[in-house]
Structure formats: structure tokens, C-alpha cells
Motif scaffolding. Structure first.
Motif, PDB file in Angstrom:
ATOM      1  N   TYR A  37       0.835  -1.207   0.000  1.00  0.00           N
ATOM      2  CA  TYR A  37       0.000   0.000   0.000  1.00  0.00           C
ATOM      3  C   TYR A  37       0.868   1.255   0.000  1.00  0.00           C
ATOM      4  O   TYR A  37       2.017   1.218   0.443  1.00  0.00           O
ATOM      5  CB  TYR A  37      -0.905   0.030   1.234  1.00  0.00           C
ATOM      6  CG  TYR A  37      -2.051  -0.949   1.190  1.00  0.00           C
ATOM      7  CD1 TYR A  37      -3.341  -0.517   0.881  1.00  0.00           C
ATOM      8  CD2 TYR A  37      -1.858  -2.294   1.461  1.00  0.00           C
ATOM      9  CE1 TYR A  37      -4.401  -1.412   0.856  1.00  0.00           C
ATOM     10  CE2 TYR A  37      -2.907  -3.191   1.429  1.00  0.00           C
ATOM     11  CZ  TYR A  37      -4.179  -2.739   1.133  1.00  0.00           C
ATOM     12  OH  TYR A  37      -5.216  -3.627   1.099  1.00  0.00           O
ATOM     13  N   VAL A  38       0.292   2.377  -0.469  1.00  0.00           N
ATOM     14  CA  VAL A  38       0.965   3.676  -0.499  1.00  0.00           C
ATOM     15  C   VAL A  38       0.060   4.726   0.138  1.00  0.00           C
ATOM     16  O   VAL A  38      -1.158   4.544   0.216  1.00  0.00           O
ATOM     17  CB  VAL A  38       1.331   4.079  -1.944  1.00  0.00           C
ATOM     18  CG1 VAL A  38       2.248   3.041  -2.584  1.00  0.00           C
ATOM     19  CG2 VAL A  38       0.099   4.313  -2.795  1.00  0.00           C
ATOM     20  N   VAL A  39       0.630   5.845   0.559  1.00  0.00           N
ATOM     21  CA  VAL A  39      -0.138   6.919   1.204  1.00  0.00           C
ATOM     22  C   VAL A  39      -0.869   7.744   0.145  1.00  0.00           C
ATOM     23  O   VAL A  39      -0.269   8.165  -0.848  1.00  0.00           O
ATOM     24  CB  VAL A  39       0.778   7.835   2.043  1.00  0.00           C
ATOM     25  CG1 VAL A  39      -0.030   8.958   2.693  1.00  0.00           C
ATOM     26  CG2 VAL A  39       1.510   7.037   3.122  1.00  0.00           C
ATOM     27  N   VAL A  40      -2.174   7.984   0.384  1.00  0.00           N
ATOM     28  CA  VAL A  40      -2.979   8.803  -0.523  1.00  0.00           C
ATOM     29  C   VAL A  40      -3.711   9.922   0.221  1.00  0.00           C
ATOM     30  O   VAL A  40      -4.482  10.657  -0.379  1.00  0.00           O
ATOM     31  CB  VAL A  40      -3.987   7.950  -1.343  1.00  0.00           C
ATOM     32  CG1 VAL A  40      -3.245   6.991  -2.270  1.00  0.00           C
ATOM     33  CG2 VAL A  40      -4.948   7.205  -0.448  1.00  0.00           C
ATOM     34  N   GLY A  41      -3.455  10.074   1.538  1.00  0.00           N
ATOM     35  CA  GLY A  41      -4.093  11.147   2.285  1.00  0.00           C
ATOM     36  C   GLY A  41      -3.678  11.161   3.737  1.00  0.00           C
ATOM     37  O   GLY A  41      -3.001  10.248   4.224  1.00  0.00           O
ATOM     38  N   ARG A  42      -4.093  12.209   4.437  1.00  0.00           N
ATOM     39  CA  ARG A  42      -3.774  12.362   5.866  1.00  0.00           C
ATOM     40  C   ARG A  42      -4.873  13.196   6.521  1.00  0.00           C
ATOM     41  O   ARG A  42      -5.398  14.132   5.918  1.00  0.00           O
ATOM     42  CB  ARG A  42      -2.433  13.064   6.036  1.00  0.00           C
ATOM     43  CG  ARG A  42      -2.026  13.291   7.481  1.00  0.00           C
ATOM     44  CD  ARG A  42      -0.602  13.882   7.544  1.00  0.00           C
ATOM     45  NE  ARG A  42      -0.236  14.208   8.902  1.00  0.00           N
ATOM     46  CZ  ARG A  42      -0.424  15.376   9.485  1.00  0.00           C
ATOM     47  NH1 ARG A  42      -0.995  16.373   8.806  1.00  0.00           N
ATOM     48  NH2 ARG A  42      -0.067  15.579  10.726  1.00  0.00           N
ATOM     49  N   GLU A  43      -5.185  12.852   7.749  1.00  0.00           N
ATOM     50  CA  GLU A  43      -6.161  13.601   8.548  1.00  0.00           C
ATOM     51  C   GLU A  43      -5.528  13.890   9.900  1.00  0.00           C
ATOM     52  O   GLU A  43      -4.863  13.022  10.476  1.00  0.00           O
ATOM     53  CB  GLU A  43      -7.421  12.760   8.756  1.00  0.00           C
ATOM     54  CG  GLU A  43      -8.412  13.387   9.716  1.00  0.00           C
ATOM     55  CD  GLU A  43      -9.567  12.453  10.013  1.00  0.00           C
ATOM     56  OE1 GLU A  43      -9.394  11.561  10.879  1.00  0.00           O
ATOM     57  OE2 GLU A  43     -10.616  12.602   9.378  1.00  0.00           O
ATOM     58  N   HIS A  44      -5.728  15.117  10.411  1.00  0.00           N
ATOM     59  CA  HIS A  44      -5.225  15.450  11.748  1.00  0.00           C
ATOM     60  C   HIS A  44      -6.303  16.186  12.522  1.00  0.00           C
ATOM     61  O   HIS A  44      -6.933  17.098  11.995  1.00  0.00           O
ATOM     62  CB  HIS A  44      -3.965  16.308  11.664  1.00  0.00           C
ATOM     63  CG  HIS A  44      -3.428  16.643  13.008  1.00  0.00           C
ATOM     64  ND1 HIS A  44      -2.828  15.696  13.807  1.00  0.00           N
ATOM     65  CD2 HIS A  44      -3.429  17.788  13.720  1.00  0.00           C
ATOM     66  CE1 HIS A  44      -2.468  16.258  14.954  1.00  0.00           C
ATOM     67  NE2 HIS A  44      -2.834  17.525  14.918  1.00  0.00           N
ATOM     68  N   GLN A  45      -6.529  15.768  13.751  1.00  0.00           N
ATOM     69  CA  GLN A  45      -7.536  16.380  14.618  1.00  0.00           C
ATOM     70  C   GLN A  45      -6.891  16.808  15.925  1.00  0.00           C
ATOM     71  O   GLN A  45      -6.365  15.972  16.646  1.00  0.00           O
ATOM     72  CB  GLN A  45      -8.668  15.386  14.910  1.00  0.00           C
ATOM     73  CG  GLN A  45      -9.334  14.819  13.664  1.00  0.00           C
ATOM     74  CD  GLN A  45     -10.054  15.868  12.854  1.00  0.00           C
ATOM     75  OE1 GLN A  45     -10.692  16.766  13.387  1.00  0.00           O
ATOM     76  NE2 GLN A  45      -9.947  15.776  11.545  1.00  0.00           N
ATOM     77  N   GLY A  46      -6.881  18.113  16.222  1.00  0.00           N
ATOM     78  CA  GLY A  46      -6.299  18.614  17.456  1.00  0.00           C
ATOM     79  C   GLY A  46      -4.903  19.151  17.236  1.00  0.00           C
ATOM     80  O   GLY A  46      -4.392  19.187  16.132  1.00  0.00           O
ATOM     81  N   GLY A  47      -4.254  19.577  18.322  1.00  0.00           N
ATOM     82  CA  GLY A  47      -2.911  20.143  18.255  1.00  0.00           C
ATOM     83  C   GLY A  47      -1.843  19.075  18.162  1.00  0.00           C
ATOM     84  O   GLY A  47      -2.093  17.960  17.707  1.00  0.00           O
ATOM     85  N   PRO A  48      -0.624  19.400  18.647  1.00  0.00           N
ATOM     86  CA  PRO A  48       0.501  18.455  18.559  1.00  0.00           C
ATOM     87  C   PRO A  48       0.224  17.095  19.207  1.00  0.00           C
ATOM     88  O   PRO A  48       0.734  16.092  18.755  1.00  0.00           O
ATOM     89  CB  PRO A  48       1.635  19.178  19.275  1.00  0.00           C
ATOM     90  CG  PRO A  48       1.287  20.616  19.181  1.00  0.00           C
ATOM     91  CD  PRO A  48      -0.209  20.674  19.203  1.00  0.00           C
ATOM     92  N   GLY A  49      -0.607  17.057  20.239  1.00  0.00           N
ATOM     93  CA  GLY A  49      -0.939  15.791  20.891  1.00  0.00           C
ATOM     94  C   GLY A  49      -2.179  15.130  20.334  1.00  0.00           C
ATOM     95  O   GLY A  49      -2.616  14.094  20.807  1.00  0.00           O
ATOM     96  N   GLY A  50      -2.747  15.733  19.275  1.00  0.00           N
ATOM     97  CA  GLY A  50      -3.972  15.205  18.685  1.00  0.00           C
ATOM     98  C   GLY A  50      -3.738  13.937  17.885  1.00  0.00           C
ATOM     99  O   GLY A  50      -2.627  13.413  17.811  1.00  0.00           O
ATOM    100  N   GLY A  51      -4.800  13.461  17.272  1.00  0.00           N
ATOM    101  CA  GLY A  51      -4.726  12.218  16.511  1.00  0.00           C
ATOM    102  C   GLY A  51      -4.503  12.451  15.032  1.00  0.00           C
ATOM    103  O   GLY A  51      -5.027  13.388  14.448  1.00  0.00           O
TER     104      GLY A  51
END
Length: 168
Positions: A37-51
């Protein structure tokens, strides 16, 4: 990153079986795509300690699944410096490691894609518009993969993403 025009007719790879990873803590994680598999996206929720979650997929070209070769990690770098970090020519992202806050260190994992014994070429697209990092979701355009990311610091970290098309 190179930009070349194909000298012969090429076939574009298609993204299949896209899915999201489980969330990992942004400030301290090492994550790699499952094999093939290869990377096709990214999601981030919250600050530096977020998910953070990664979107990953397989690639198929002319009915054949592409394979990975030469999987390796980049040298550590600081993301918030604003310098774009991209996979080497004709490589795609397959993982990421980040330690610390926005001033911490990051490494990208990348690989070559193979159609049987032939190496695939990767043509970079255009950088995405800036996304506010705290609550962002980026998905590469249809049939594109992720080649790089650029972060700028400040009060609100902002990210841009570089997609690319795979051909053989």
C-alpha cells in the motif's frame, strides 16, 4: 521533483482499496502502510498531541497490482521550517514518523513502484492549498498518490500536500 513529458504512450495507475488507518498520536508515532500500500491522504484532529490518521491504498495498472521496491526512510528534518519535503524522483510516500511538537523531527518513508520488472514513473502534480493543521483532512485527487508535505509554523500550523500520478 522532475517534470517530464512521456516520450511514449504510458498507462496511468489506478488507486484501489483505499482505507483509513487507526488514529496515532501526532507528537510521537511511527507509522507505515501495510505491505503493498501507499499513502494517498492524511487527517489530523487537534494540536501536537492530537490524533493523526493516514489514508492508504493499493495501485493497479493494466489489471496488475503494483509492487514496492527500495523501501527506505529519509533523514530526520524539522517540518515547521516551511521547507517542502518530498520523496525522491519516481518514489512515493509509504510512511511517516514524527517525534515532538511542530519543532520536532520527522522522517518520511518512501518506495519505488514496480509493474512487474519495470519501474514506474511518478509525475508530481500541484501543491494543495494550505490547510489549517489542527482540523484538516487531505485526500489526493482521483488516482493520485502522496509525494510530499510542507508545513509552516506560527500560531496555527498550516500544511500543503504534493500529489502525483504513477505511470508505466
Amino acid at each position: 521533483m522532475k517534470r517530464t513529458l512521456p516520450m511514449e504512450s504510458r498507462t496511468r495507475a489506478h488507486v484501489v482499496d483505499a482505507r483509513w488507518s487507526r488514529p496515532v498520536e501526532e507528537s510521537d508515532h511511527t507509522w507505515s502502510c501495510p505491505e503493498g500500500y501507499v499513502v494517498v491522504g492524511r487527517e489530523h484532529q487537534g494540536g501536537p498531541g492530537g490524533g493523526t490518521r493516514y489514508r492508504y491504498a493499493r495501485l493497479v495498472l493494466a489489471g496488475r497490482e503494483l509492487t514496492l521496491r527500495d523501501v527506505r526512510w529519509s533523514r530526520p528534518f524539522t517540518e515547521a521550517g516551511g521547507v517542502p519535503h518530498t520523496a525522491p524522483d519516481d518514489h512515493v510516500l509509504v510512511g511517516r514518523e514524527h517525534i515532538g511538537d511542530e519543532s520536532g523531527t520527522t522522517r518520511h518513508q518512501y518506495a519505488r513502484l514496480m509493474a512487474g520488472t519495470a519501474a514506474c514513473s511518478v509525475t508530481p502534480g500541484e501543491w494543495s492549498p494550505e490547510l489549517t493543521e489542527e482540523w484538516s483532512v487531505y485526500r489526493a485527487p482521483t488516482d493520485a498518490v502522496l509525494l510530499g508535505r510542507r508545513c509552516t509554523g506560527g500560531e496555527k500550523v498550516r500544511s500543503r500536500y504534493l500529489p502525483g500520478m504513477v505511470e508505466a
